[in-house]
Design a protein around this motif. Structure first.
Motif, PDB file in Angstrom:
ATOM      1  N   ASP A  21      -3.651  -0.262 -16.352  1.00 18.87           N
ATOM      2  CA  ASP A  21      -3.725   0.375 -17.511  1.00 18.87           C
ATOM      3  C   ASP A  21      -5.331   0.773 -16.964  1.00 18.87           C
ATOM      4  O   ASP A  21      -6.795   0.338 -17.364  1.00 18.87           O
ATOM      5  N   LEU A  22      -5.651   2.176 -16.283  1.00 25.00           N
ATOM      6  CA  LEU A  22      -7.023   2.204 -16.029  1.00 25.00           C
ATOM      7  C   LEU A  22      -7.659   3.724 -16.349  1.00 25.00           C
ATOM      8  O   LEU A  22      -6.198   4.542 -16.768  1.00 25.00           O
ATOM      9  N   PRO A  23      -9.250   4.244 -17.005  1.00 22.78           N
ATOM     10  CA  PRO A  23      -9.056   5.524 -17.418  1.00 22.78           C
ATOM     11  C   PRO A  23      -8.985   6.379 -16.518  1.00 22.78           C
ATOM     12  O   PRO A  23      -9.049   6.598 -15.454  1.00 22.78           O
ATOM     13  N   ALA A  24      -9.244   7.780 -16.895  1.00 26.48           N
ATOM     14  CA  ALA A  24      -8.590   8.921 -16.225  1.00 26.48           C
ATOM     15  C   ALA A  24     -10.285   8.914 -14.974  1.00 26.48           C
ATOM     16  O   ALA A  24     -11.748   8.148 -15.628  1.00 26.48           O
ATOM     17  N   LEU A  26      -0.610   5.893  10.236  1.00 25.67           N
ATOM     18  CA  LEU A  26       0.945   6.291   9.059  1.00 25.67           C
ATOM     19  C   LEU A  26       0.280   6.971   8.812  1.00 25.67           C
ATOM     20  O   LEU A  26      -0.531   8.094   8.981  1.00 25.67           O
ATOM     21  N   ALA A  27       1.402   7.720   7.013  1.00 21.22           N
ATOM     22  CA  ALA A  27       1.588   8.551   6.925  1.00 21.22           C
ATOM     23  C   ALA A  27       1.253   8.329   5.107  1.00 21.22           C
ATOM     24  O   ALA A  27       3.159   8.045   5.014  1.00 21.22           O
ATOM     25  N   VAL A  28       0.638   8.095   4.685  1.00 21.42           N
ATOM     26  CA  VAL A  28       1.380   7.740   2.896  1.00 21.42           C
ATOM     27  C   VAL A  28       0.379   8.324   2.143  1.00 21.42           C
ATOM     28  O   VAL A  28      -0.395   9.583   2.040  1.00 21.42           O
ATOM     29  N   GLU A  29       0.839   8.567   0.744  1.00 17.05           N
ATOM     30  CA  GLU A  29       0.671   8.709  -0.473  1.00 17.05           C
ATOM     31  C   GLU A  29       0.794   7.896  -1.595  1.00 17.05           C
ATOM     32  O   GLU A  29       1.485   7.023  -1.649  1.00 17.05           O
ATOM     33  N   ALA A  30      -0.298   8.719  -2.192  1.00 22.76           N
ATOM     34  CA  ALA A  30      -0.194   7.996  -3.722  1.00 22.76           C
ATOM     35  C   ALA A  30      -0.149   9.045  -5.030  1.00 22.76           C
ATOM     36  O   ALA A  30      -0.804   9.850  -5.110  1.00 22.76           O
ATOM     37  N   ARG A  31       0.422   7.914  -5.788  1.00 22.66           N
ATOM     38  CA  ARG A  31       0.071   8.970  -7.572  1.00 22.66           C
ATOM     39  C   ARG A  31      -0.174   8.227  -8.510  1.00 22.66           C
ATOM     40  O   ARG A  31       0.201   6.871  -8.210  1.00 22.66           O
ATOM     41  N   PHE A  32      -0.494   8.196  -9.706  1.00 23.52           N
ATOM     42  CA  PHE A  32      -0.212   7.522 -10.874  1.00 23.52           C
ATOM     43  C   PHE A  32       0.485   8.583 -11.663  1.00 23.52           C
ATOM     44  O   PHE A  32       0.622   9.483 -11.871  1.00 23.52           O
ATOM     45  N   SER A  33       1.846   8.114 -12.272  1.00 20.54           N
ATOM     46  CA  SER A  33       2.238   8.568 -13.293  1.00 20.54           C
ATOM     47  C   SER A  33       2.772   6.845 -14.490  1.00 20.54           C
ATOM     48  O   SER A  33       3.389   5.970 -14.426  1.00 20.54           O
ATOM     49  N   ASN A  34       2.289   7.822 -15.938  1.00 24.48           N
ATOM     50  CA  ASN A  34       2.685   7.254 -17.172  1.00 24.48           C
ATOM     51  C   ASN A  34       1.341   5.560 -16.524  1.00 24.48           C
ATOM     52  O   ASN A  34       2.328   4.587 -17.214  1.00 24.48           O
ATOM     53  N   GLN A  35       0.532   5.314 -16.402  1.00 26.54           N
ATOM     54  CA  GLN A  35      -0.287   4.189 -16.005  1.00 26.54           C
ATOM     55  C   GLN A  35       0.524   3.741 -14.817  1.00 26.54           C
ATOM     56  O   GLN A  35       0.396   2.205 -14.838  1.00 26.54           O
ATOM     57  N   PRO A  91     -13.252  -4.415  -5.528  1.00 26.87           N
ATOM     58  CA  PRO A  91     -11.753  -4.122  -5.923  1.00 26.87           C
ATOM     59  C   PRO A  91     -11.226  -4.140  -7.346  1.00 26.87           C
ATOM     60  O   PRO A  91     -11.389  -5.242  -8.171  1.00 26.87           O
ATOM     61  N   LEU A  92     -10.395  -2.833  -7.740  1.00 29.11           N
ATOM     62  CA  LEU A  92     -10.256  -2.897  -9.497  1.00 29.11           C
ATOM     63  C   LEU A  92      -9.046  -3.894  -8.674  1.00 29.11           C
ATOM     64  O   LEU A  92      -8.424  -4.473  -9.858  1.00 29.11           O
ATOM     65  N   HIS A  93      -7.686  -3.802  -7.946  1.00 34.15           N
ATOM     66  CA  HIS A  93      -6.464  -4.429  -7.739  1.00 34.15           C
ATOM     67  C   HIS A  93      -5.977  -4.899  -6.298  1.00 34.15           C
ATOM     68  O   HIS A  93      -6.870  -4.065  -5.218  1.00 34.15           O
ATOM     69  N   THR A  94      -5.711  -5.546  -6.331  1.00 34.46           N
ATOM     70  CA  THR A  94      -4.924  -5.780  -4.576  1.00 34.46           C
ATOM     71  C   THR A  94      -4.180  -6.330  -4.785  1.00 34.46           C
ATOM     72  O   THR A  94      -3.126  -7.222  -5.581  1.00 34.46           O
ATOM     73  N   GLY A  95      -3.096  -6.536  -3.403  1.00 36.14           N
ATOM     74  CA  GLY A  95      -0.688  -6.594  -3.514  1.00 36.14           C
ATOM     75  C   GLY A  95      -1.024  -6.549  -2.439  1.00 36.14           C
ATOM     76  O   GLY A  95      -1.218  -5.541  -1.603  1.00 36.14           O
ATOM     77  N   GLU A  96       0.487  -7.333  -2.317  1.00 36.17           N
ATOM     78  CA  GLU A  96       0.525  -6.635  -0.826  1.00 36.17           C
ATOM     79  C   GLU A  96       2.281  -5.271  -0.668  1.00 36.17           C
ATOM     80  O   GLU A  96       2.724  -5.131  -1.641  1.00 36.17           O
ATOM     81  N   ILE A  97       2.383  -5.220   0.465  1.00 35.54           N
ATOM     82  CA  ILE A  97       2.917  -3.281   0.404  1.00 35.54           C
ATOM     83  C   ILE A  97       4.184  -3.992   0.945  1.00 35.54           C
ATOM     84  O   ILE A  97       4.075  -5.176   1.678  1.00 35.54           O
ATOM     85  N   GLN A  98       5.766  -3.528   0.365  1.00 31.66           N
ATOM     86  CA  GLN A  98       6.752  -3.722   1.000  1.00 31.66           C
ATOM     87  C   GLN A  98       7.081  -2.899   2.445  1.00 31.66           C
ATOM     88  O   GLN A  98       6.521  -1.533   2.308  1.00 31.66           O
ATOM     89  N   VAL A  99       7.272  -3.660   2.941  1.00 29.75           N
ATOM     90  CA  VAL A  99       7.369  -3.047   4.567  1.00 29.75           C
ATOM     91  C   VAL A  99       8.637  -2.958   5.441  1.00 29.75           C
ATOM     92  O   VAL A  99       9.619  -4.215   5.373  1.00 29.75           O
ATOM     93  N   MET A 100       9.333  -2.010   5.649  1.00 30.37           N
ATOM     94  CA  MET A 100      11.124  -1.924   5.735  1.00 30.37           C
ATOM     95  C   MET A 100      11.099  -1.236   7.119  1.00 30.37           C
ATOM     96  O   MET A 100      10.802   0.060   7.273  1.00 30.37           O
TER      97      MET A 100
END
Length: 280
Positions: free
Chosen positions: A254-257, A176-185, A220-229
Motif C-alpha cells: 500500500d504505497l502512495p503514487a 538479467l532481463a526483468v520488468e516490474a509493475r504496480f497493479s491494484n496495490q 529500503p521500503l521493502h525487501t523479499g526473496e525472488i522465486q527462481v525456476m
C-alpha cells in the motif's frame, strides 16, 4: 503461468497455428501487460541468439570431444597436440618466473640531505590584552538554527539510481532481463536470467526504494526473496554453458503514487545485478 509461457514461446518461434496466432495478436493489442511480457521474451531470444556466445559453446564442445576421442592406428592423435600446447604453456610460465627473479633491481632513489635544524626563536613576552577586548573574544557565538531538508517530489527521478537503471544489467555473470509493475496495490516482477554460475537453491533478493536520494541504499521500503525456476532443466547442457531461469516476485504494497526503484542481487553479495524503476 507455464501455459502462458509456452504460448509466447510458440508465437516467437513461429510455430503457433494461424488461427491461434491471429487471436494471440488481437489479445496483444488489448492487453498491455501481455505485450510487455512478449517483448521481454523477445529480448531474451536476442540474448540467446548471440553469435559469439554460441561459437564459444561450440568451441568448448569441440575441445572436449577431441580430448576424449581414442587414438587411431596407434597414433597419438589429439592428445599429443594437447600435451604440446601444455608444454608450451609451462615454458612460458617458467620464462616469466626467471625474468621476475633475475631482473636487475631499479636504482635506489638518492637519499635526501638531512634537514638543517633552525634555531628556536627567542620567547617574547605576551602582549597585554585590554580587559574589554578579552571579554569580547570569550563570548560564545550562537549556533545557527538547522535548516530542514526539503523532500524531493515523489515523481522526480533519483540521479544516482537513474545511472544504474541505464547501465543494467550490471554483471556479465548473471545476465538479467526483468520488468516490474504496480497493479491494484500489488507489486509484481517477472523476467529471465542467463547464467552458468548460478547454483540451484541460491537466494536472490529484491529491494524496493522510493525516489528520495537520502534513502538509498540504507532505507529500503521493502525487501523479499525472488522465486527462481530453471527453464528446460532436463535439456542437455554443454560444458560451461549458460542456463536459462525464470524469475518472479509478487507482494501487496500500500504505497502512495510516485516513482519507485527496485534492485535485484544475489543474497550475500553487495553488487547489484539489475536496477529498474516503476511508477505507482
Amino acid at each position: 503461468m507455464q501455459e502462458q509461457y509456452e504460448r509466447i514461446e510458440a508465437y516467437l518461434d513461429g510455430t503457433l497455428p494461424e488461427p491461434e496466432r491471429k487471436a494471440f495478436e488481437a489479445e496483444l493489442e488489448r492487453d498491455k501487460t501481455l505485450a510487455a511480457e512478449v517483448e521481454l521474451h523477445r529480448r531474451v531470444h536476442r540474448t540467446l541468439s548471440n553469435a559469439d556466445e554460441w561459437a564459444f559453446r561450440q568451441n568448448l564442445e569441440a575441445i572436449s570431444e577431441a580430448y576424449e576421442a581414442p587414438a587411431e592406428n596407434g597414433k597419438p592423435g589429439n592428445r599429443s597436440a594437447l600435451r604440446l600446447l601444455l608444454g608450451i604453456l609451462i615454458l612460458i610460465i617458467v620464462a616469466s618466473l626467471l625474468y621476475y627473479f633475475f631482473m636487475p633491481a631499479p636504482d635506489a632513489a638518492p637519499a635526501e640531505p638531512p634537514a638543517i635544524e633552525q634555531p628556536a626563536p627567542s620567547p617574547t613576552a605576551p602582549e597585554e590584552v585590554p580587559e574589554e577586548k578579552a571579554v569580547e573574544e570569550t563570548t560564545t557565538p550562537t549556533a545557527p538554527e538547522d535548516t530542514p531538508i526539503a523532500n524531493t517530489p515523489p515523481d522526480q527521478p533519483n540521479p544516482a539510481l537513474e545511472a544504474l537503471v541505464a547501465s543494467s544489467p550490471l554483471n556479465a555473470t548473471y545476465e538479467l532481463a526483468v520488468e516490474a509493475r504496480f497493479s491494484n496495490q500489488n507489486f509484481t516482477l517477472e523476467g529471465e536470467m542467463l547464467s552458468a554460475q548460478y547454483e540451484e537453491g541460491q537466494s536472490m533478493t529484491l529491494t524496493l526504494f522510493d525516489n528520495q536520494p537520502n534513502n538509498y541504499p540504507d532505507a529500503p521500503l521493502h525487501t523479499g526473496e525472488i522465486q527462481v525456476m530453471e527453464i528446460d532443466e532436463d535439456a542437455p547442457i554443454a560444458f560451461a554453458a549458460k542456463k536459462v531461469y525464470f524469475l518472479s516476485y509478487e507482494v501487496a504494497l500500500d504505497l502512495p503514487a510516485g516513482l519507485y526503484y527496485y534492485v535485484v542481487r544475489v543474497d550475500g553479495e553487495a553488487e547489484a545485478l539489475w536496477v529498474g524503476k516503476v511508477e505507482q
